[in-house]
Design a protein around this motif. Sequence first.
Motif, PDB file in Angstrom:
ATOM      1  N   ASN A  35       0.847  -1.180   0.000  1.00 25.36           N
ATOM      2  CA  ASN A  35       0.000   0.000   0.000  1.00 25.36           C
ATOM      3  C   ASN A  35       0.890   1.241   0.000  1.00 25.36           C
ATOM      4  O   ASN A  35       1.399   1.643   1.031  1.00 25.36           O
ATOM      5  CB  ASN A  35      -0.928  -0.004   1.217  1.00 25.36           C
ATOM      6  CG  ASN A  35      -1.896   1.147   1.193  1.00 25.36           C
ATOM      7  OD1 ASN A  35      -1.900   1.957   0.278  1.00 25.36           O
ATOM      8  ND2 ASN A  35      -2.724   1.226   2.206  1.00 25.36           N
ATOM      9  N   GLY A  40      -4.516   5.203   2.802  1.00 28.37           N
ATOM     10  CA  GLY A  40      -5.317   3.985   2.797  1.00 28.37           C
ATOM     11  C   GLY A  40      -5.286   3.287   4.146  1.00 28.37           C
ATOM     12  O   GLY A  40      -4.332   3.437   4.905  1.00 28.37           O
ATOM     13  N   LEU A  44      -5.581  -2.703   3.913  1.00 21.64           N
ATOM     14  CA  LEU A  44      -5.836  -2.709   2.472  1.00 21.64           C
ATOM     15  C   LEU A  44      -4.880  -3.610   1.695  1.00 21.64           C
ATOM     16  O   LEU A  44      -5.302  -4.370   0.826  1.00 21.64           O
ATOM     17  CB  LEU A  44      -5.779  -1.277   1.936  1.00 21.64           C
ATOM     18  CG  LEU A  44      -6.208  -1.072   0.491  1.00 21.64           C
ATOM     19  CD1 LEU A  44      -7.636  -1.552   0.258  1.00 21.64           C
ATOM     20  CD2 LEU A  44      -6.090   0.412   0.132  1.00 21.64           C
ATOM     21  N   SER A  45      -3.606  -3.549   2.001  1.00 25.58           N
ATOM     22  CA  SER A  45      -2.611  -4.344   1.282  1.00 25.58           C
ATOM     23  C   SER A  45      -2.885  -5.842   1.401  1.00 25.58           C
ATOM     24  O   SER A  45      -2.967  -6.559   0.401  1.00 25.58           O
ATOM     25  CB  SER A  45      -1.222  -4.009   1.824  1.00 25.58           C
ATOM     26  OG  SER A  45      -0.256  -4.849   1.262  1.00 25.58           O
ATOM     27  N   GLN A  76       1.416  -2.582  -6.615  1.00 24.80           N
ATOM     28  CA  GLN A  76       1.176  -1.782  -5.432  1.00 24.80           C
ATOM     29  C   GLN A  76      -0.115  -0.984  -5.573  1.00 24.80           C
ATOM     30  O   GLN A  76      -0.558  -0.708  -6.681  1.00 24.80           O
ATOM     31  CB  GLN A  76       2.346  -0.835  -5.149  1.00 24.80           C
ATOM     32  CG  GLN A  76       2.695   0.125  -6.247  1.00 24.80           C
ATOM     33  CD  GLN A  76       3.696  -0.454  -7.223  1.00 24.80           C
ATOM     34  OE1 GLN A  76       4.353  -1.441  -6.954  1.00 24.80           O
ATOM     35  NE2 GLN A  76       3.792   0.149  -8.382  1.00 24.80           N
ATOM     36  N   ILE A  77      -0.661  -0.666  -4.437  1.00 23.31           N
ATOM     37  CA  ILE A  77      -1.825   0.211  -4.377  1.00 23.31           C
ATOM     38  C   ILE A  77      -1.244   1.621  -4.412  1.00 23.31           C
ATOM     39  O   ILE A  77      -0.464   1.998  -3.529  1.00 23.31           O
ATOM     40  CB  ILE A  77      -2.639  -0.055  -3.098  1.00 23.31           C
ATOM     41  CG1 ILE A  77      -3.124  -1.501  -3.118  1.00 23.31           C
ATOM     42  CG2 ILE A  77      -3.792   0.935  -2.978  1.00 23.31           C
ATOM     43  CD1 ILE A  77      -3.499  -2.060  -1.775  1.00 23.31           C
ATOM     44  N   TYR A  80      -5.553   6.069  -3.028  1.00 24.99           N
ATOM     45  CA  TYR A  80      -6.726   5.833  -2.193  1.00 24.99           C
ATOM     46  C   TYR A  80      -7.230   7.226  -1.837  1.00 24.99           C
ATOM     47  O   TYR A  80      -6.718   7.861  -0.918  1.00 24.99           O
ATOM     48  CB  TYR A  80      -6.321   5.037  -0.954  1.00 24.99           C
ATOM     49  CG  TYR A  80      -7.469   4.682  -0.039  1.00 24.99           C
ATOM     50  CD1 TYR A  80      -8.121   3.464  -0.172  1.00 24.99           C
ATOM     51  CD2 TYR A  80      -7.884   5.560   0.967  1.00 24.99           C
ATOM     52  CE1 TYR A  80      -9.157   3.128   0.676  1.00 24.99           C
ATOM     53  CE2 TYR A  80      -8.918   5.219   1.808  1.00 24.99           C
ATOM     54  CZ  TYR A  80      -9.558   4.004   1.663  1.00 24.99           C
ATOM     55  OH  TYR A  80     -10.588   3.667   2.499  1.00 24.99           O
TER      56      TYR A  80
END
Length: 164
Positions: A35, A40, A44-45, A76-77, A80
Amino acid sequence: MLLVWPVVAGCSVYSFTGTNIDPTVKNISIQTFQNNASNGPSFLSQRFTEDLKDYFQRNTSLKITPRDGDLQFEGQIIAYDFAPAAIQKQNGVDQAGVNRLTVQVRVRFTNTKDPKQDFEQTFQSYDDFPATQDVARINNDPTAIRRITNNIITDVFNKSVANW
C-alpha cells in the motif's frame, strides 16, 4: 449435437468460466501488493492480495505458489482518494452531496509461458458515499472498500487470463 462437438473439441484452452489459459500453465504466484497510498487503511494491502488469490482459486484450477509461478502478479496500491463527486447548492453554498472513494492499483503481470501476454497497467475503481457518511467510518468498513477492490480484481483477472 454432432455440429457442436467439433467446435468444443477444437477449443482446448477455453473454459466455461471465461478463462483462456494455456494448458501448460499450472500455477500462479501473487506477491503482496504494497500500500503506497498515503491515506489507505492498514488492512488494504493484505486484504487486496488475499482477495486476488481467492478470486483466482475460485475461478481457475491454478495452484498458488509463493514465487516463480507460470503466471506472476506483483504491484502496489498507488492511490486511495476521497473527493467530492456531486456538488449541490444548499442554502446558497456549494457543498458535496456525494463523496467518491477511488482506489488505483498498479499491476505487473508476467506470463512465463507466453511473454506476449505480459503487461503493466493501472486499474481503478470507485464507489460513491453520502457526504454525511464519516470518512473514518468508511476507512474502517472492509465491506465498503471490498466493493471497490473486487471491481479491480475482476478487471485484472479479465485482462490476464480471460483476454478481454
